[in-house]
Design a protein around this motif. Structure first.
Motif, PDB file in Angstrom:
ATOM      1  N   GLY A 150      82.621  17.620 -19.022  1.00 41.43           N
ATOM      2  CA  GLY A 150      82.762  18.714 -18.068  1.00 41.43           C
ATOM      3  C   GLY A 150      83.972  19.586 -18.369  1.00 41.43           C
ATOM      4  N   LEU A 151      84.961  19.003 -19.048  1.00 41.15           N
ATOM      5  CA  LEU A 151      86.236  19.694 -19.276  1.00 41.15           C
ATOM      6  C   LEU A 151      86.357  20.254 -20.690  1.00 41.15           C
ATOM      7  CD1 LEU A 151      88.486  17.085 -17.491  1.00 41.15           C
ATOM      8  CD2 LEU A 151      88.308  19.499 -16.867  1.00 41.15           C
ATOM      9  N   LEU A 152      85.637  19.636 -21.609  1.00 39.22           N
ATOM     10  CA  LEU A 152      85.736  20.037 -23.020  1.00 39.22           C
ATOM     11  C   LEU A 152      84.359  20.435 -23.527  1.00 39.22           C
ATOM     12  CD1 LEU A 152      87.928  17.080 -24.392  1.00 39.22           C
ATOM     13  CD2 LEU A 152      88.696  19.406 -23.856  1.00 39.22           C
ATOM     14  N   SER A 153      84.324  21.492 -24.324  1.00 40.93           N
ATOM     15  CA  SER A 153      83.070  21.864 -24.982  1.00 40.93           C
ATOM     16  C   SER A 153      82.890  20.945 -26.194  1.00 40.93           C
ATOM     17  CB  SER A 153      83.133  23.320 -25.436  1.00 40.93           C
ATOM     18  OG  SER A 153      84.006  23.435 -26.543  1.00 40.93           O
ATOM     19  N   LEU A 184      96.599  18.606 -23.303  1.00 37.61           N
ATOM     20  CA  LEU A 184      95.649  17.653 -22.721  1.00 37.61           C
ATOM     21  C   LEU A 184      95.719  16.321 -23.462  1.00 37.61           C
ATOM     22  CD1 LEU A 184      92.741  17.641 -20.871  1.00 37.61           C
ATOM     23  CD2 LEU A 184      91.866  17.388 -23.179  1.00 37.61           C
ATOM     24  N   TRP A 191      84.428  13.415 -21.082  1.00 45.97           N
ATOM     25  CA  TRP A 191      85.175  14.669 -20.949  1.00 45.97           C
ATOM     26  C   TRP A 191      84.250  15.866 -21.048  1.00 45.97           C
ATOM     27  CZ3 TRP A 191      90.307  14.639 -19.665  1.00 45.97           C
ATOM     28  CH2 TRP A 191      90.933  13.383 -19.712  1.00 45.97           C
ATOM     29  N   GLU A 198      96.467  24.401 -25.288  1.00 49.12           N
ATOM     30  CA  GLU A 198      96.066  23.669 -24.082  1.00 49.12           C
ATOM     31  C   GLU A 198      95.469  22.315 -24.442  1.00 49.12           C
ATOM     32  OE1 GLU A 198      94.799  27.756 -21.735  1.00 49.12           O
ATOM     33  OE2 GLU A 198      93.316  26.156 -21.926  1.00 49.12           O
ATOM     34  N   ARG A 211      93.992  28.305 -26.604  1.00 53.08           N
ATOM     35  CA  ARG A 211      93.216  27.148 -26.146  1.00 53.08           C
ATOM     36  C   ARG A 211      93.614  25.901 -26.947  1.00 53.08           C
ATOM     37  NH1 ARG A 211      91.318  24.303 -22.118  1.00 53.08           N
ATOM     38  NH2 ARG A 211      89.354  23.231 -22.538  1.00 53.08           N
ATOM     39  N   ASP A 218      96.882  13.853 -20.794  1.00 56.24           N
ATOM     40  CA  ASP A 218      95.751  13.115 -20.223  1.00 56.24           C
ATOM     41  C   ASP A 218      95.336  11.952 -21.109  1.00 56.24           C
ATOM     42  OD1 ASP A 218      94.233  15.075 -17.891  1.00 56.24           O
ATOM     43  OD2 ASP A 218      95.782  15.902 -19.161  1.00 56.24           O
TER      44      ASP A 218
END
Ligand code: HEC
Length: 106
Positions: free
Chosen positions: A86-89, A34, A84, A30, A27, A38
């Motif tokens: 919704g995409l990142l904790s 990102l 962010w 990833e 992770r 992004d």
């Protein structure tokens, strides 16, 4: 070339971070992708700034990881900085924030 060197350094630099303890290595890879693709689309591939401000340690000097992770999660209403959450904790946002503050990244 610059990109892969940065990626390799980024992964090395990630090891001692506290939030790294709770985020699996795959992770983390990833998240680095990102960050480059992004976040880099606005902040620059090397975080030197673009549409968004530079996110280099010198530019962020004096700002805390708590503050930065809150900006990452919630965005900046009224600016181009998206939320962010919704995409990142929260742990992932914190991990990114701590990385941005690491002085040994190019
Ligand atoms: C669509 C463009 C865009 C994207 C994508 C983007 N940002 Fe931003 N970001 C901005 C802008 C613009 C600002 C400045 C907001 C302002 O004017 O207050 C900003 C501000 C920030 C700040 C606050 C900097 C400071 O000095 O207070 C941080 C931290 C940040 N972004 C991190 C990220 C991260 C991490 C990502 C990827 C997960 C990301 N941004 C993706 C445009 C973007």
């Amino acid at each position: 070339m610059i990109r892969s060197a940065w990626l390799a350094l980024s992964l090395l630099a990630a090891v001692p971070l506290t939030a790294g303890d709770v985020i699996p290595g795959t992770r983390q890879g990833e998240l680095v992708e990102l960050l480059i693709q992004d976040c880099g689309s606005c902040h620059g591939l090397q975080m030197k700034g673009g549409l968004g401000p530079a996110l280099l340690p010198a530019s962020l000097h004096g700002k805390s990881a708590e503050y930065l992770s809150a900006v990452i999660l919630n965005g900046r209403p009224g600016s181009a900085m998206p939320a962010w959450n919704g995409l990142l904790s929260p742990d992932e946002a914190r991990w990114i924030a701590e990385r941005l503050l690491q002085p040994d990244l190019p």
